[in-house]
Design an enzyme around this catalytic site. Structure first.
Site, PDB file in Angstrom:
ATOM      1  N   MET A 255       1.012  -1.223  -0.126  1.00  0.00           N
ATOM      2  CA  MET A 255       0.080  -0.015   0.294  1.00  0.00           C
ATOM      3  C   MET A 255       0.678   0.883   0.616  1.00  0.00           C
ATOM      4  SD  MET A 255      -3.523  -1.082   2.032  1.00  0.00           S
ATOM      5  CE  MET A 255      -2.258  -0.714   3.509  1.00  0.00           C
ATOM      6  N   GLY A 256       2.091   1.158   0.129  1.00  0.00           N
ATOM      7  CA  GLY A 256       2.940   1.751  -0.183  1.00  0.00           C
ATOM      8  C   GLY A 256       3.392   2.707   0.852  1.00  0.00           C
TER       9      GLY A 256
ATOM     10  N   HIS B  57       9.480   1.275   4.009  1.00  0.00           N
ATOM     11  CA  HIS B  57      10.161   1.247   5.001  1.00  0.00           C
ATOM     12  C   HIS B  57      11.214   0.436   4.457  1.00  0.00           C
ATOM     13  CE1 HIS B  57       7.552  -1.784   6.185  1.00  0.00           C
ATOM     14  NE2 HIS B  57       6.333  -1.009   6.701  1.00  0.00           N
TER      15      HIS B  57
ATOM     16  N   HIS C 266       8.930  -3.508   3.404  1.00  0.00           N
ATOM     17  CA  HIS C 266       8.958  -3.748   1.806  1.00  0.00           C
ATOM     18  C   HIS C 266       9.771  -3.824   1.386  1.00  0.00           C
ATOM     19  CE1 HIS C 266       5.704  -0.581   3.367  1.00  0.00           C
ATOM     20  NE2 HIS C 266       4.887  -2.247   3.359  1.00  0.00           N
TER      21      HIS C 266
ATOM     22  N   GLN D 246      -3.406 -12.425   7.154  1.00  0.00           N
ATOM     23  CA  GLN D 246      -3.037 -12.125   6.046  1.00  0.00           C
ATOM     24  C   GLN D 246      -3.008 -13.353   5.278  1.00  0.00           C
ATOM     25  OE1 GLN D 246      -2.735  -8.373   4.168  1.00  0.00           O
ATOM     26  NE2 GLN D 246      -0.875  -8.600   3.616  1.00  0.00           N
TER      27      GLN D 246
ATOM     28  N   MET E 100       8.549  -3.325  12.050  1.00  0.00           N
ATOM     29  CA  MET E 100       8.282  -2.077  11.413  1.00  0.00           C
ATOM     30  C   MET E 100       7.043  -1.744  10.340  1.00  0.00           C
ATOM     31  SD  MET E 100      11.707  -1.197   9.299  1.00  0.00           S
ATOM     32  CE  MET E 100      13.394  -0.744   9.861  1.00  0.00           C
ATOM     33  N   SER E 101       6.460  -0.656  10.159  1.00  0.00           N
ATOM     34  CA  SER E 101       5.029  -0.412   9.301  1.00  0.00           C
ATOM     35  C   SER E 101       5.070   1.385   9.141  1.00  0.00           C
ATOM     36  CB  SER E 101       4.168  -0.648  10.647  1.00  0.00           C
ATOM     37  OG  SER E 101       2.293  -0.401  10.175  1.00  0.00           O
TER      38      SER E 101
ATOM     39  N   ARG F  68       2.299   2.696  10.086  1.00  0.00           N
ATOM     40  CA  ARG F  68       1.539   3.136  10.199  1.00  0.00           C
ATOM     41  C   ARG F  68       2.145   3.881  11.775  1.00  0.00           C
ATOM     42  NH1 ARG F  68      -3.031  -1.130   8.905  1.00  0.00           N
ATOM     43  NH2 ARG F  68      -4.068   0.591   7.611  1.00  0.00           N
TER      44      ARG F  68
HETATM   45  P1  AMP Z   1       1.506  -2.557   3.213  1.00  0.00           P
HETATM   46  O1  AMP Z   1       1.865  -2.075   2.817  1.00  0.00           O
HETATM   47  O2  AMP Z   1       1.416  -2.758   5.046  1.00  0.00           O
HETATM   48  O3  AMP Z   1      -0.344  -3.482   2.955  1.00  0.00           O
HETATM   49  O4  AMP Z   1       2.251  -4.207   2.953  1.00  0.00           O
HETATM   50  C1  AMP Z   1       2.823  -4.938   2.265  1.00  0.00           C
HETATM   51  C2  AMP Z   1       3.933  -6.134   2.179  1.00  0.00           C
HETATM   52  O5  AMP Z   1       4.684  -5.947   2.938  1.00  0.00           O
HETATM   53  C3  AMP Z   1       2.692  -7.172   3.126  1.00  0.00           C
HETATM   54  O6  AMP Z   1       3.180  -8.098   2.785  1.00  0.00           O
HETATM   55  C4  AMP Z   1       3.114  -6.634   4.250  1.00  0.00           C
HETATM   56  O7  AMP Z   1       3.354  -7.847   5.329  1.00  0.00           O
HETATM   57  C5  AMP Z   1       4.862  -6.265   4.787  1.00  0.00           C
HETATM   58  N1  AMP Z   1       5.331  -5.721   5.429  1.00  0.00           N
HETATM   59  C6  AMP Z   1       4.990  -4.630   6.288  1.00  0.00           C
HETATM   60  N2  AMP Z   1       5.838  -4.539   6.964  1.00  0.00           N
HETATM   61  C7  AMP Z   1       6.612  -5.488   7.232  1.00  0.00           C
HETATM   62  C8  AMP Z   1       8.197  -5.818   8.135  1.00  0.00           C
HETATM   63  N3  AMP Z   1       7.855  -4.913   9.720  1.00  0.00           N
HETATM   64  N4  AMP Z   1       8.297  -6.554   7.757  1.00  0.00           N
HETATM   65  C9  AMP Z   1       8.176  -7.611   6.524  1.00  0.00           C
HETATM   66  N5  AMP Z   1       7.359  -7.321   5.434  1.00  0.00           N
HETATM   67  C10 AMP Z   1       6.353  -6.259   6.136  1.00  0.00           C
END
Ligand code: AMP
Length: 284
Positions: free
Chosen positions: A29-30, A33, A36, A152, A187-188, A190
């Site tokens: 979702m962009g 970090h 990703h 997920q 990492m997130s 959010r």
């Molecule tokens: P998102 O942009 O939050 O939807 O995440 C996109 C992808 O990156 C998803 O498969 C998440 O599980 C993965 N992701 C997000 N945060 C992390 C993290 N800290 N470590 C590894 N993968 C991540």
């Protein structure tokens, strides 16, 4: 690197890449970090070409959630992905993904019903629907997802198996271990919602999880360890705990006591404007 917003140019680009080697897809979702980017590097190791999708998917946000506030920074994301050698950034508009009249929903029962599925009704339908569309649009040989979103990953694998997907096959849906900040916080995107004080306090989440895991592995009753975990989060500055559960790592059924199968501790808790989730392995 090509930045593509419409389906026709995407199909042409995918055809050209496919003629030249295998394709790995990393859906995001962009607001990228290092978590990703770790997925992108793993993808590069698995296939000749990497396609990264960037789409803030309205279907997976509830009415009172952070769809509007979710960080959007396409230009910065593209610069990061170009430096990683990504071939295509697929950034469809909402109207491209969901044109007028769109009426299909993919709903995976069982594995999507508890935890985040209970806390966020409709969330995993939105995830399964958009990921199925992304798979059909990009037709990747492999797709990579973070273990950060453990439920997920389980939902998407279940969907791929149940629908007999071939691009990618369920076995080519790969999980990548969670990438963490130096203090242990996962990492997130959010995490950007947190003030400096909240960010410092948020370390209570991985710390309390590790403590609960040590207790469970040491024989403390699961209910006692989980209650202590919730108390530690609330004492440490979290506002509420959506759930803290020991689960079967594969089917995500809640375990009231230790099992001899692989287990996972999964937690969702709120701090400031952020709802943080995390999960860790628990040894039998
Ligand atoms: P998102 O942009 O939050 O939807 O995440 C996109 C992808 O990156 C998803 O498969 C998440 O599980 C993965 N992701 C997000 N945060 C992390 C993290 N800290 N470590 C590894 N993968 C991540």
């Amino acid at each position: 690197m090509q930045l593509i917003h419409a389906l026709d140019p995407l199909r042409s680009a995918i055809d050209a890449l496919r003629a030249d080697g295998a394709i790995a897809l990393v859906p995001t979702m962009g607001a990228l970090h290092d978590g990703h980017l770790t997925l992108v590097r793993e993808a590069k190791a698995k296939a000749a070409h990497v396609v990264v999708s960037i789409f803030v998917n309205p279907l997976q946000f509830g009415a009172n959630e952070d769809l509007d506030a979710y960080p959007r920074q396409l230009e910065r994301d593209c610069a990061l992905l170009e430096a990683e050698g990504v071939a295509v950034v697929w950034a469809p508009k909402v109207e491209t993904m969901y044109p007028a009249g769109f009426a299909t929903n993919i709903s995976v029962s069982g594995v999507s019903e508890g935890l985040d599925g209970a806390a966020r009704p409709g969330h995993f339908d939105g995830v399964a629907t958009v990921v199925c569309k992304l798979f059909n649009q990009v037709l990747p040989d492999v797709a990579l997802f973070g273990e950060k979103d453990w439920q997920q990953l389980a939902v998407i694998r279940r969907m791929a198996r149940d629908l007999d997907l071939t691009r990618p096959h369920a076995d080519a849906i790969l999980g990548v271990p969670t990438v963490r900040e130096a203090d242990g916080l996962a990492m997130s995107s959010r995490n950007a919602y947190l003030t400096r004080e909240q960010r410092a306090a948020a370390v209570a989440l991985p710390t309390a999880m590790r403590a609960a895991i040590a207790e469970i592995e040491g024989g403390v009753p699961v209910g006692d360890a989980l209650s202590a975990l919730a108390r530690a989060l609330l004492a440490g500055g979290f506002l509420s705990v959506d759930y803290a559960e020991l689960c079967d790592a594969a089917d995500l059924s809640v375990l009231p006591a230790r099992s001899d199968k692989p287990m996972r501790l999964l937690v969702a808790a709120r701090i400031g404007k952020a709802r943080l989730i995390d999960n860790m392995a628990v040894a039998p």
